[in-house]
Design an enzyme around this catalytic site. Structure first.
Site, short mmCIF file in Angstrom:
data_model
loop_
_atom_site.label_atom_id
_atom_site.label_comp_id
_atom_site.label_asym_id
_atom_site.label_seq_id
_atom_site.Cartn_x
_atom_site.Cartn_y
_atom_site.Cartn_z
N GLY A 187 0.81 -1.21 0.00
CA GLY A 187 0.00 0.00 0.00
C GLY A 187 0.84 1.26 0.00
O GLY A 187 0.56 2.22 -0.73
N ASP A 188 1.88 1.27 0.83
CA ASP A 188 2.76 2.45 0.89
C ASP A 188 3.51 2.67 -0.41
O ASP A 188 3.63 3.81 -0.89
CB ASP A 188 3.76 2.28 2.03
CG ASP A 188 3.11 2.33 3.39
OD1 ASP A 188 2.60 3.40 3.77
OD2 ASP A 188 3.10 1.30 4.09
N GLU A 189 4.03 1.60 -0.99
CA GLU A 189 4.83 1.74 -2.20
C GLU A 189 3.96 2.17 -3.39
O GLU A 189 4.40 2.94 -4.25
CB GLU A 189 5.57 0.44 -2.51
CG GLU A 189 6.55 -0.01 -1.43
CD GLU A 189 7.72 0.96 -1.22
OE1 GLU A 189 7.86 1.94 -2.00
OE2 GLU A 189 8.51 0.72 -0.29
#
Length: 400
Positions: free
Chosen positions: A170-172
């Site tokens: 999700g962050d990437e």
């Protein structure tokens, strides 16, 4: 020799973030020549303690994530620290932030405040759920986004609980959309002189990757379920065991590649089997087909399976560990394993730059380093602060 230009040379980026999403976005921009200043608290970014720690006291991940950045440590809880970052924002073309929106507003570091003195500013704000809607004030991490964005629901086996993908997906993904949004907004600014806010939600970044899942539900009411290693809409496509304990991924889900796979397996009889006559039939009988493929791969070593499939031009690849990847000749040939100088002259191993540009390739000049490594230099060079003033700020704990 003249130094080769980079694509984002001259672009000024200020990162007001922590952990993964914002710092991944600015790392990508820094790889392509942007001048990046990262703000972190005197105690250091939490990412410094995530994972295996290097002899410097910071994680190996940190040293890759903060490469090519100028590291400035400011106590944003102090009004004078907030003022320093507002001054740096006037220097920047792009601000990338992933702190809580309410926190940024309280500190006077939100887009509405910074654009007052800098209307051409591009401000990328990465949050869990976006800046509008009923969830806008909820905290959010990557794992929450993966759950709410649908990826966790469809990942794993149908008789087992949902599982994570093994990385901060999700962050990437939000980082990538942050970069795309920033560069798109900069293109608009080039044409009009006008800056803007780029609103990136972790949940939406994940949701955007769910392919047919939502159209099929919205139009036909189909709820996609977990299917293990099977690709729901095409077959065969899966991961198969080999005689030496390895796993090989095989994708033979077009008519041509399926015929090539059947030939490589010495099973051309499969081509006349009505259960495998076309893709819809192969999907319907994917379990039977996977059993046939598994029986074949299990009788051979991974090397021999890959040799036969490569000769037949069937897409296939070894399921690789970190050790396998580090020794793989393709990754090595494309400089995906590099060693980068760090603070004390030592060299740190990390991944190379993606993507590859022919005329203005990315580069890695320096690994991430100590807390406040560049505080004095940035305040003196960028803001024109005197050494006496910088010493005072350090003594008062405003900077480190």
């Amino acid at each position: 020799m003249t130094e080769q230009k980079t694509a984002l040379q001259g672009l000024r980026v200020l990162e007001i973030g922590s952990l993964v999403a914002a710092s991944s976005a600015t790392r990508i921009m820094g790889d392509f020549g942007a001048e990046v200043i990262k703000i972190e608290p005197p105690s250091g970014d939490n990412l410094r303690a995530w994972g295996a720690v290097s002899p410097t006291g910071s994680s190996w991940w940190w040293q890759m994530q903060s490469r090519n950045k100028q590291l400035v440590s400011v106590d944003l809880k102090k009004p004078e620290g907030q003022a320093i970052v507002r001054d740096l924002a006037r220097w920047a073309d792009v601000v990338v932030a992933n702190l809580r929106p309410a926190t940024l507003r309280n500190w006077g570091l939100d887009y509405s405040r910074l654009k007052e003195n800098h209307p051409s500013l591009v401000y990328v704000q990465i949050t869990g759920h976006g800046l509008t809607g009923p969830y806008q004030d909820r905290p959010g991490f990557g794992n929450i986004a993966e759950a709410m964005g649908g990826i966790r629901y469809v990942t794993g086996y149908p008789d087992r609980p949902p599982v994570r993908t093994g990385v901060s997906l999700g962050d990437e993904l939000a980082a990538l959309y942050g970069v795309i949004g920033a560069l798109t907004a900069l293109r608009h600014r080039d044409n009009t002189g006008e800056g803007q806010l780029v609103d990136v939600a972790l949940t939406e970044s994940v949701l955007s990757l769910t392919e047919a899942m939502m159209p099929e539900y919205l139009n036909e009411g189909i709820i996609q379920e977990r299917s293990g290693n099977q690709l729901l809409r095409a077959a065969p496509s899966g991961t198969y065991p080999t005689a030496d304990g390895s796993w090989v991924a095989i994708g033979a889900n077009t008519e041509g590649t399926f015929a090539a796979l059947a030939s490589a397996m010495n099973r051309v009889d499969l081509l006349s089997d009505p259960r495998f006559a076309d893709n819809p039939q192969r999907v319907k009988h994917a379990d039977v087909l996977d059993e046939v493929i598994t029986k074949w791969t299990s009788s051979l070593t991974a090397t021999l399976v890959l040799e036969k499939l490569t000769t037949a031009q069937v897409p296939a690849g070894l399921v690789m560990s970190a050790k396998d990847i580090a020794q793989d000749p393709q990754f090595l040939a494309r400089d995906m394993m590099v060693r980068v100088p760090a603070d004390q002259g030592e060299f740190v191993g990390m991944l190379g730059v993606v993507p590859r540009l022919s005329a203005t390739p990315g580069r890695i000049l320096l690994a991430g380093g100590a807390v406040g490594r560049d505080s004095s230099d940035v305040l003196q060079r960028v803001l024109g602060r005197s050494l006496i003033d910088i010493d005072r700020l350090k003594a008062e704990g405003v900077i480190r």
